[in-house]
Scaffold this motif. Structure first.
Motif, PDB file in Angstrom:
ATOM      1  N   TYR A  40     -18.777  18.647  12.823  1.00  0.00           N
ATOM      2  CA  TYR A  40     -19.078  18.773  14.244  1.00  0.00           C
ATOM      3  C   TYR A  40     -17.905  18.211  15.044  1.00  0.00           C
ATOM      4  O   TYR A  40     -17.264  17.246  14.630  1.00  0.00           O
ATOM      5  N   PHE A  41     -17.664  18.813  16.206  1.00  0.00           N
ATOM      6  CA  PHE A  41     -16.642  18.302  17.116  1.00  0.00           C
ATOM      7  C   PHE A  41     -17.240  18.263  18.516  1.00  0.00           C
ATOM      8  O   PHE A  41     -17.973  19.168  18.924  1.00  0.00           O
ATOM      9  N   LEU A  42     -16.895  17.195  19.240  1.00  0.00           N
ATOM     10  CA  LEU A  42     -17.379  17.030  20.608  1.00  0.00           C
ATOM     11  C   LEU A  42     -16.265  16.451  21.459  1.00  0.00           C
ATOM     12  O   LEU A  42     -15.720  15.395  21.130  1.00  0.00           O
ATOM     13  N   ARG A  43     -15.922  17.154  22.520  1.00  0.00           N
ATOM     14  CA  ARG A  43     -15.002  16.605  23.506  1.00  0.00           C
ATOM     15  C   ARG A  43     -15.789  15.610  24.358  1.00  0.00           C
ATOM     16  O   ARG A  43     -16.971  15.811  24.641  1.00  0.00           O
ATOM     17  N   HIS A  44     -15.146  14.546  24.772  1.00  0.00           N
ATOM     18  CA  HIS A  44     -15.786  13.514  25.595  1.00  0.00           C
ATOM     19  C   HIS A  44     -16.361  14.095  26.886  1.00  0.00           C
ATOM     20  O   HIS A  44     -16.007  15.189  27.315  1.00  0.00           O
ATOM     21  N   LEU A  56     -15.613   7.391  31.681  1.00  0.00           N
ATOM     22  CA  LEU A  56     -16.493   8.499  32.045  1.00  0.00           C
ATOM     23  C   LEU A  56     -17.015   8.249  33.451  1.00  0.00           C
ATOM     24  O   LEU A  56     -17.272   7.103  33.834  1.00  0.00           O
ATOM     25  N   ASN A  57     -17.187   9.311  34.222  1.00  0.00           N
ATOM     26  CA  ASN A  57     -17.863   9.145  35.507  1.00  0.00           C
ATOM     27  C   ASN A  57     -19.368   9.360  35.283  1.00  0.00           C
ATOM     28  O   ASN A  57     -19.801   9.583  34.141  1.00  0.00           O
ATOM     29  N   ASP A  58     -20.166   9.279  36.342  1.00  0.00           N
ATOM     30  CA  ASP A  58     -21.624   9.427  36.195  1.00  0.00           C
ATOM     31  C   ASP A  58     -22.000  10.777  35.592  1.00  0.00           C
ATOM     32  O   ASP A  58     -22.895  10.861  34.752  1.00  0.00           O
ATOM     33  N   ILE A 111     -21.337  10.708  31.869  1.00  0.00           N
ATOM     34  CA  ILE A 111     -22.382   9.978  31.142  1.00  0.00           C
ATOM     35  C   ILE A 111     -23.601  10.879  30.963  1.00  0.00           C
ATOM     36  O   ILE A 111     -24.183  10.955  29.877  1.00  0.00           O
ATOM     37  N   GLN A 112     -23.971  11.597  32.032  1.00  0.00           N
ATOM     38  CA  GLN A 112     -25.091  12.550  31.929  1.00  0.00           C
ATOM     39  C   GLN A 112     -24.800  13.629  30.890  1.00  0.00           C
ATOM     40  O   GLN A 112     -25.671  14.007  30.107  1.00  0.00           O
ATOM     41  N   GLN A 113     -23.563  14.131  30.882  1.00  0.00           N
ATOM     42  CA  GLN A 113     -23.177  15.141  29.891  1.00  0.00           C
ATOM     43  C   GLN A 113     -23.309  14.591  28.464  1.00  0.00           C
ATOM     44  O   GLN A 113     -23.753  15.304  27.562  1.00  0.00           O
ATOM     45  N   ALA A 114     -22.924  13.336  28.279  1.00  0.00           N
ATOM     46  CA  ALA A 114     -23.030  12.725  26.951  1.00  0.00           C
ATOM     47  C   ALA A 114     -24.492  12.643  26.519  1.00  0.00           C
ATOM     48  O   ALA A 114     -24.819  12.901  25.353  1.00  0.00           O
ATOM     49  N   TYR A 115     -25.381  12.318  27.454  1.00  0.00           N
ATOM     50  CA  TYR A 115     -26.812  12.284  27.119  1.00  0.00           C
ATOM     51  C   TYR A 115     -27.355  13.687  26.836  1.00  0.00           C
ATOM     52  O   TYR A 115     -28.213  13.864  25.967  1.00  0.00           O
ATOM     53  N   GLN A 116     -26.839  14.689  27.538  1.00  0.00           N
ATOM     54  CA  GLN A 116     -27.244  16.068  27.240  1.00  0.00           C
ATOM     55  C   GLN A 116     -26.776  16.478  25.837  1.00  0.00           C
ATOM     56  O   GLN A 116     -27.513  17.119  25.087  1.00  0.00           O
ATOM     57  N   ALA A 117     -25.561  16.075  25.487  1.00  0.00           N
ATOM     58  CA  ALA A 117     -25.045  16.360  24.137  1.00  0.00           C
ATOM     59  C   ALA A 117     -25.868  15.616  23.093  1.00  0.00           C
ATOM     60  O   ALA A 117     -26.146  16.146  22.009  1.00  0.00           O
ATOM     61  N   GLN A 118     -26.263  14.398  23.425  1.00  0.00           N
ATOM     62  CA  GLN A 118     -27.114  13.626  22.511  1.00  0.00           C
ATOM     63  C   GLN A 118     -28.394  14.399  22.202  1.00  0.00           C
ATOM     64  O   GLN A 118     -28.822  14.498  21.054  1.00  0.00           O
ATOM     65  N   ALA A 119     -29.014  14.958  23.238  1.00  0.00           N
ATOM     66  CA  ALA A 119     -30.250  15.729  23.053  1.00  0.00           C
ATOM     67  C   ALA A 119     -29.995  16.969  22.193  1.00  0.00           C
ATOM     68  O   ALA A 119     -30.810  17.313  21.331  1.00  0.00           O
ATOM     69  N   GLU A 174     -20.766   6.535  21.475  1.00  0.00           N
ATOM     70  CA  GLU A 174     -21.815   5.508  21.468  1.00  0.00           C
ATOM     71  C   GLU A 174     -23.145   6.069  21.969  1.00  0.00           C
ATOM     72  O   GLU A 174     -24.207   5.743  21.439  1.00  0.00           O
ATOM     73  N   ILE A 175     -23.089   6.902  22.995  1.00  0.00           N
ATOM     74  CA  ILE A 175     -24.314   7.512  23.519  1.00  0.00           C
ATOM     75  C   ILE A 175     -24.936   8.434  22.477  1.00  0.00           C
ATOM     76  O   ILE A 175     -26.147   8.386  22.237  1.00  0.00           O
ATOM     77  N   ILE A 176     -24.147   9.234  21.817  1.00  0.00           N
ATOM     78  CA  ILE A 176     -24.659  10.109  20.747  1.00  0.00           C
ATOM     79  C   ILE A 176     -25.292   9.268  19.649  1.00  0.00           C
ATOM     80  O   ILE A 176     -26.349   9.592  19.111  1.00  0.00           O
ATOM     81  N   ASN A 177     -24.654   8.152  19.348  1.00  0.00           N
ATOM     82  CA  ASN A 177     -25.107   7.318  18.231  1.00  0.00           C
ATOM     83  C   ASN A 177     -26.365   6.509  18.542  1.00  0.00           C
ATOM     84  O   ASN A 177     -26.970   5.945  17.641  1.00  0.00           O
TER      85      ASN A 177
END
Length: 187
Positions: A8-12, A31-33, A36-44, A67-70
């Protein structure tokens, strides 16, 4: 050439400098706000994927995304200097006004004080092969330009627009193929 193993690959997530269209390079931009939201969407999107280790650039925009993904996966989170964005020399912090700079850099025209593309590509591909040589199912969280040597080595081309925090699963070529394939998670 890459070891033929899925990863898997994910750009920040997004930063203010991404939004402003500035060269970030190795500047450590948060990261801006929205990022951070995008990272949580990727986490989901990644929560049900079988990821057994996360490898990340040491730059805070990638590390925070990882860290958010993890928070869901709770696996080893391993930092790598080799996964850092390219050093863009005198362009870092500057607005992107010339659309040919990135393409020319990949062809060998190195901006003043920047890392040359060949060295950058070797750095990235060596790091990715080290990651793929493990028994893990890895997620690599890094940067836009880090994906370019991967694209080149997997014969998928540069035309993939890898947006901020859009996860992709890289599949090695089938027995009768030479090209890898990409699967955008959640697309």
């Amino acid at each position: 050439m890459l070891i033929e193993k899925p990863f898997y690959f994910l750009r920040h997530g997004l930063t203010d400098w991404n939004k402003e269209k500035r060269y970030q390079g190795q500047r450590d931009i948060l990261l801006n706000d929205e990022g951070i939201q995008q990272a949580y969407q990727a986490q989901a999107l990644l929560k049900n994927e079988d990821i057994t280790a996360i490898y990340t650039s040491t730059l805070c925009r990638a590390k925070k995304t990882a860290e958010i993904i993890n928070e869901v996966h709770k696996v080893s989170l391993l930092e790598s200097l080799a996964l850092q964005e390219c050093h863009y020399g005198s362009l870092e912090g500057q607005l992107k006004t010339d659309p040919e700079v990135d393409a020319n850099w990949r062809k060998g025209v190195t901006p003043k004080g920047a890392e040359d593309y060949h060295s950058f590509s070797d750095r990235v591909l060596n790091a990715v092969n080290d990651i793929l040589n493990s028994s893990n199912v890895p997620l690599i969280v890094a940067h836009r330009a880090v994906f370019w040597p991967i694209s080149e080595a997997t014969n998928i081309g540069y035309d993939i627009d890898l947006g901020n925090a859009c996860p992709v699963l890289m599949h090695p070529p089938a027995a009768d193929k030479i090209n890898w394939s990409t699967e955008f998670i959640g697309a």
